[in-house]
Design an enzyme around this catalytic site. Structure first.
Site, PDB file in Angstrom:
ATOM      1  N   ASN A   9       0.865  -1.182   0.000  1.00 33.50           N
ATOM      2  CA  ASN A   9       0.000   0.000   0.000  1.00 33.50           C
ATOM      3  C   ASN A   9       0.901   1.230   0.000  1.00 33.50           C
ATOM      4  O   ASN A   9       1.496   1.546   1.019  1.00 33.50           O
ATOM      5  CB  ASN A   9      -0.899  -0.047   1.250  1.00 33.50           C
ATOM      6  N   LYS A  11       0.056   4.228  -0.219  1.00 29.70           N
ATOM      7  CA  LYS A  11      -0.618   5.391   0.377  1.00 29.70           C
ATOM      8  C   LYS A  11      -0.434   6.621  -0.532  1.00 29.70           C
ATOM      9  O   LYS A  11      -0.302   6.447  -1.751  1.00 29.70           O
ATOM     10  CB  LYS A  11      -0.126   5.605   1.809  1.00 29.70           C
ATOM     11  N   HIS A  98      -9.514   0.716   5.115  1.00 27.47           N
ATOM     12  CA  HIS A  98      -8.243   0.987   5.793  1.00 27.47           C
ATOM     13  C   HIS A  98      -8.499   1.940   6.961  1.00 27.47           C
ATOM     14  O   HIS A  98      -9.344   2.834   6.866  1.00 27.47           O
ATOM     15  CB  HIS A  98      -7.237   1.598   4.810  1.00 27.47           C
ATOM     16  N   GLU A 100      -6.961   4.398   7.998  1.00 26.33           N
ATOM     17  CA  GLU A 100      -6.787   5.826   7.680  1.00 26.33           C
ATOM     18  C   GLU A 100      -8.035   6.379   7.001  1.00 26.33           C
ATOM     19  O   GLU A 100      -8.394   7.545   7.203  1.00 26.33           O
ATOM     20  CB  GLU A 100      -5.524   6.015   6.807  1.00 26.33           C
ATOM     21  N   GLU A 170      -5.144  -5.214  10.546  1.00 25.68           N
ATOM     22  CA  GLU A 170      -4.169  -4.149  10.740  1.00 25.68           C
ATOM     23  C   GLU A 170      -4.454  -3.456  12.071  1.00 25.68           C
ATOM     24  O   GLU A 170      -5.333  -2.569  12.120  1.00 25.68           O
ATOM     25  CB  GLU A 170      -4.258  -3.117   9.601  1.00 25.68           C
ATOM     26  N   GLY A 176       2.610   2.239  10.811  1.00 25.06           N
ATOM     27  CA  GLY A 176       3.541   3.358  10.673  1.00 25.06           C
ATOM     28  C   GLY A 176       4.229   3.754  11.972  1.00 25.06           C
ATOM     29  O   GLY A 176       4.842   4.804  12.061  1.00 25.06           O
ATOM     30  N   SER A 216       3.673  -2.156  10.363  1.00 24.75           N
ATOM     31  CA  SER A 216       5.124  -2.174  10.592  1.00 24.75           C
ATOM     32  C   SER A 216       5.761  -3.517  10.248  1.00 24.75           C
ATOM     33  O   SER A 216       6.684  -3.978  10.922  1.00 24.75           O
ATOM     34  CB  SER A 216       5.449  -1.776  12.032  1.00 24.75           C
TER      35      SER A 216
HETATM   36  P1  13P Z   1       3.146   0.300   7.675  1.00 23.28           P
HETATM   37  O1  13P Z   1       3.669  -0.987   7.087  1.00 23.28           O
HETATM   38  O2  13P Z   1       3.856   1.505   7.200  1.00 23.28           O
HETATM   39  O3  13P Z   1       3.023   0.212   9.176  1.00 23.28           O
HETATM   40  O4  13P Z   1       1.639   0.477   7.128  1.00 23.28           O
HETATM   41  C1  13P Z   1       0.774  -0.599   7.174  1.00 23.28           C
HETATM   42  C2  13P Z   1      -0.446  -0.262   6.422  1.00 23.28           C
HETATM   43  O5  13P Z   1      -1.200   0.621   6.795  1.00 23.28           O
HETATM   44  C3  13P Z   1      -0.704  -0.991   5.171  1.00 23.28           C
HETATM   45  O6  13P Z   1      -1.983  -0.763   4.703  1.00 23.28           O
END
Ligand code: 13P
Length: 255
Positions: A9, A11, A98, A100, A170, A176, A216
């Site tokens: 992803n 983003k 997601h 976010e 997740e 992150g 992560s």
């Molecule tokens: P990170 O791997 O940067 O923690 O992000 C995970 C994520 O949100 C994948 O959709």
């Protein structure tokens, strides 16, 4: 046999030239280094999908995905992108739910249920994300939260629809942050998800479902996470922006 999947992803990162360069590098390293049955899904910003599709024509390991789509097929929704547009641009997958999107764009279970419907109607595969916040985990309510996210947004689907989904666990506190769920913590939740799916649909369907871990995940911790019985791969954020790291995660499934 459940499908092993590693999805990246990106983003809201990388302009067009940088996206093309990273994708070309990923394709090159896949050709050199990836030897297995695993599927790779790259989810760039939607505006890059058409160009990236051109680069990967004929490559059967890699597919492209989007990070979101609107819940309706078309209409007066300025700025939005529909599932049918994504499909016609070359996407095969769409990330839905997601954390976010839930947090910054107020996406609730109702709208996510509509998004799952429209994605499936258009022949795309949803990667449906669920997971608890740190407060919810500390309060010990994470299983209730995950069960409710599944029930309210996805369990209206019938078995033939639900079996097309890929799920991603997740934990919001691991995204992150550099703070990964331990393999035991992740396995515990993945097993719980599978049990709920078995209860609502059937154990056959639950056994065939790919459930990815995200949060992560990196080349150092991927092997241990992916060796857990109910973890079928990963949804990778930061580490999917570095071709070498992403490939090293994918290579965990090399045979
Ligand atoms: P990170 O791997 O940067 O923690 O992000 C995970 C994520 O949100 C994948 O959709």
């Amino acid at each position: 046999m459940r499908k092993k999947i590693v999805a990246g992803n990106w983003k809201m990162n990388l302009d067009h030239a940088a996206g093309l360069q990273l994708y070309a590098e990923i394709l090159k390293l896949i050709n050199e280094d990836v030897k297995g049955q695993q599927k790779v899904v790259v989810c760039p910003p939607s505006i890059h999908i058409t160009s990236l599709t051109q680069l990967s024509i004929g490559n059967s390991i890699v597919a492209l995905g989007a990070q979101n789509c609107h819940q309706f097929n078309s209409g007066a929704y300025t700025g939005e992108i529909s599932a049918s547009m994504l499909k016609s641009s070359g996407a095969d997958y769409v990330i839905i739910g997601h954390s976010e999107r839930r947090a910054f764009f107020a996406e609730d279970d109702l709208v996510l249920a509509q998004k799952l419907d429209v994605v499936l109607e258009n022949g795309l595969i949803p990667i449906f994300c669920i997971g608890e916040t740190l407060e919810q985990r500390n309060a010990g309510t994470h299983f209730d939260i995950i069960e409710s996210q599944l029930k309210e947004a996805a369990f209206h689907l019938d078995g033939s629809q639900f079996q097309k989904l890929v799920l991603a666990y997740e934990p919001v506190w691991a995204i992150g942050t550099g703070l990964t769920a331990t393999p035991e913590q992740a396995q515990e939740v993945h097993a719980f998800i599978r049990a709920k799916v078995a209860e609502h649909y059937s154990s056959d369907l639950a056994n065939e479902l790919s459930i990815l871990y995200g949060g992560s995940c990196n080349p150092k911790n991927a092997a241990e996470l992916f060796s857990q019985k109910d973890i079928d791969g990963g949804l990778i954020g930061g580490a999917s922006l570095k071709a070498r790291d992403f490939i090293d995660i994918i290579k965990v499934f090399n045979s």
